[in-house]
Design a protein around this motif. Structure first.
Motif, PDB file in Angstrom:
ATOM      1  N   SER A 149     -39.179  49.387  37.031  1.00  0.00           N
ATOM      2  CA  SER A 149     -38.918  47.942  36.994  1.00  0.00           C
ATOM      3  C   SER A 149     -39.709  47.244  38.090  1.00  0.00           C
ATOM      4  CB  SER A 149     -37.420  47.671  37.214  1.00  0.00           C
ATOM      5  OG  SER A 149     -37.080  47.972  38.563  1.00  0.00           O
ATOM      6  N   GLY A 150     -39.809  45.933  37.954  1.00  0.00           N
ATOM      7  CA  GLY A 150     -40.453  45.128  38.984  1.00  0.00           C
ATOM      8  C   GLY A 150     -39.641  45.112  40.265  1.00  0.00           C
ATOM      9  N   THR A 151     -38.330  45.163  40.120  1.00  0.00           N
ATOM     10  CA  THR A 151     -37.457  45.179  41.295  1.00  0.00           C
ATOM     11  C   THR A 151     -37.726  46.435  42.133  1.00  0.00           C
ATOM     12  OG1 THR A 151     -35.771  43.924  40.109  1.00  0.00           O
ATOM     13  CG2 THR A 151     -35.024  45.187  42.017  1.00  0.00           C
ATOM     14  N   ASN A 210     -41.244  46.157  43.804  1.00  0.00           N
ATOM     15  CA  ASN A 210     -41.245  45.343  45.027  1.00  0.00           C
ATOM     16  C   ASN A 210     -40.549  46.068  46.178  1.00  0.00           C
ATOM     17  OD1 ASN A 210     -42.661  43.009  44.294  1.00  0.00           O
ATOM     18  ND2 ASN A 210     -40.837  42.023  43.431  1.00  0.00           N
ATOM     19  N   HIS A 212     -38.767  36.144  44.341  1.00  0.00           N
ATOM     20  CA  HIS A 212     -37.955  37.127  43.630  1.00  0.00           C
ATOM     21  C   HIS A 212     -37.534  38.250  44.578  1.00  0.00           C
ATOM     22  CE1 HIS A 212     -36.605  39.735  40.367  1.00  0.00           C
ATOM     23  NE2 HIS A 212     -36.698  38.694  39.570  1.00  0.00           N
ATOM     24  N   ALA A 237     -45.760  39.800  39.282  1.00  0.00           N
ATOM     25  CA  ALA A 237     -45.043  40.085  38.028  1.00  0.00           C
ATOM     26  C   ALA A 237     -45.756  39.403  36.861  1.00  0.00           C
ATOM     27  CB  ALA A 237     -43.604  39.608  38.120  1.00  0.00           C
ATOM     28  N   ARG A 238     -46.176  38.143  37.086  1.00  0.00           N
ATOM     29  CA  ARG A 238     -46.877  37.386  36.035  1.00  0.00           C
ATOM     30  C   ARG A 238     -48.298  37.031  36.482  1.00  0.00           C
ATOM     31  NH1 ARG A 238     -41.605  35.404  35.837  1.00  0.00           N
ATOM     32  NH2 ARG A 238     -40.516  35.884  33.883  1.00  0.00           N
ATOM     33  N   CYS A 286     -45.781  43.283  36.427  1.00  0.00           N
ATOM     34  CA  CYS A 286     -44.772  43.599  35.398  1.00  0.00           C
ATOM     35  C   CYS A 286     -45.421  43.730  34.026  1.00  0.00           C
ATOM     36  CB  CYS A 286     -43.720  42.492  35.310  1.00  0.00           C
ATOM     37  SG  CYS A 286     -42.398  42.635  36.503  1.00  0.00           S
ATOM     38  N   SER A 290     -43.283  44.191  31.431  1.00  0.00           N
ATOM     39  CA  SER A 290     -42.160  43.875  30.542  1.00  0.00           C
ATOM     40  C   SER A 290     -41.875  42.375  30.456  1.00  0.00           C
ATOM     41  CB  SER A 290     -40.909  44.590  31.054  1.00  0.00           C
ATOM     42  OG  SER A 290     -40.628  44.163  32.373  1.00  0.00           O
TER      43      SER A 290
END
Ligand SMILES: *Cc1c(COP(=O)(O)O)cnc(C)c1O
Length: 339
Positions: free
Chosen positions: A61-63, A66, A87, A172-173, A198, A200
């Motif tokens: 995941s991105g979480t 990071n 985020h 992420a983007r 990311c 997803s």
């Protein structure tokens, strides 16, 4: 509830396409904790290449991406600077503090997603035993759907370097930023030591993020990923979806941006709606409190889902939102306002 539902809540709600599922079904795999999954290796290389860093690491995941980045840059008792709206500060359950014993130093965010340079500089601690040593500046691009102004990135990263800080980008983007600005993702991310991407979100893969940086950085990050429980075995099954997404779904982000813009322009016609024109795929709007509940109920009954908090609604376009969906949504909105 009508059968066709239009889901604007997030660009994370997409389903893998037929082509993506085929790529997943035929992916070569191996045990990636042993470094033996060819699809994961290909994905890591591909993202590192696109971003212009030496190596990559696939994470669930991105979480977690990071968190691993913050823990690789900062030791226990050290500090990172990030925007109040970042985020990695606000939306990751305080992971850096809880799991990394890293002290967050949030800085006020301006409307364009930047932070005042003086505020960043004032937050960098001098070498004094009273202070947690400041180690890292973390930026985010896009942030709140906005592309960070190039001048800000250049000035903030130069300032951070002058103070000996490392630099992380929550990208992420980042491909939304690249497509919207017409600037290569590698150029947007050049000043940073590490970048998290990311797969997803707008790219439409079911799961996964890739963290990129130097070989040394990624080697340390790989140990931390294992510690945090993110070592995955035959992960090529999902990494293949990421590879497919990078191949097919980057350029088409322009369609999401155009649809978000058309949506925002349509919504702007109503006095009760105060809408920001989007730079990318995220539209923020405030609905007059006198009608906001009825408006939300009307959308819900038409099978249109949006997200919102504190009177602010967020409508996000993505792979599974078509031009016809925008037309239907604007017709549903017109119906509510009686025109
Ligand atoms: C979604 C998101 C993340 C986290 O990604 P998850 O895969 O949902 O954990 C991190 N940063 C930003 C800017 C995001 O939008």
């Amino acid at each position: 509830m009508p059968s066709t539902s239009i889901d604007f809540r997030s660009d994370t709600v997409t389903s893998p396409s037929e082509g993506m599922r085929e790529a997943m079904a035929s992916a070569p795999v191996g045990d990636d904790v042993y470094g033996e999954d060819p699809s994961v290796a290909a994905l890591q290389d591909r993202v590192a290449n696109l971003i212009g860093k030496a190596a990559g690491l696939y994470l669930p995941s991105g979480t977690q991406s990071n968190l691993v980045a913050l823990m690789t840059h900062c030791a226990r008792g050290e500090e990172f600077i990030a925007s109040q709206q970042a985020h990695c500060y606000k939306y990751e359950a305080g992971g850096a503090a809880v799991l990394g014993s890293i002290q967050p130093q949030p800085v006020e965010t301006l409307a364009d997603g930047t932070m005042p340079l003086e505020a960043i500089e004032a937050a960098i601690k001098p070498d004094d035993m009273h202070f947690a040593p400041t180690r890292l500046l973390a930026l985010e691009n896009t942030i709140g759907g906005k592309v960070l102004p190039a001048a800000f990135v250049s000035e903030a990263t130069t300032l951070a370097r002058a103070h000996g800080l490392a630099l992380h980008l929550d990208g992420a983007r980042i491909f939304n930023a690249a497509v919207a600005s017409g600037v290569d993702a590698g150029a947007l991310t050049a000043p940073f030591d590490s970048v998290s991407v990311c797969l997803s979100k707008g790219l439409g893969a079911p799961v996964g993020s890739v963290l990129v940086g130097s070989c040394d950085f990624i080697e340390k990050a790989t140990r931390l990923r294992k510690m945090l429980g993110g070592g995955m075995r035959q992960a090529g099954i999902v990494a293949a979806a990421g590879l497919y997404a990078l191949e097919h779904n980057i350029a088409r982000l322009a369609d999401d941006h155009a649809r978000a813009r058309r949506l925002a322009e349509g919504l702007a016609a109503y006095e009760a709606i105060d809408v920001d024109l989007p730079q990318t795929n995220i539209v923020f709007l405030r609905v007059d409190p006198s009608v906001s509940e009825a408006f939300s109920a009307h959308l819900r009954s038409a099978g249109i889902a949006v997200s919102g908090r504190y009177g602010m609604q967020r409508w996000v376009t993505h792979l599974d939102i078509s031009d016809a969906d925008i037309d239907r949504t604007l017709a549903v909105v017109a119906d509510f306002f009686g025109r």
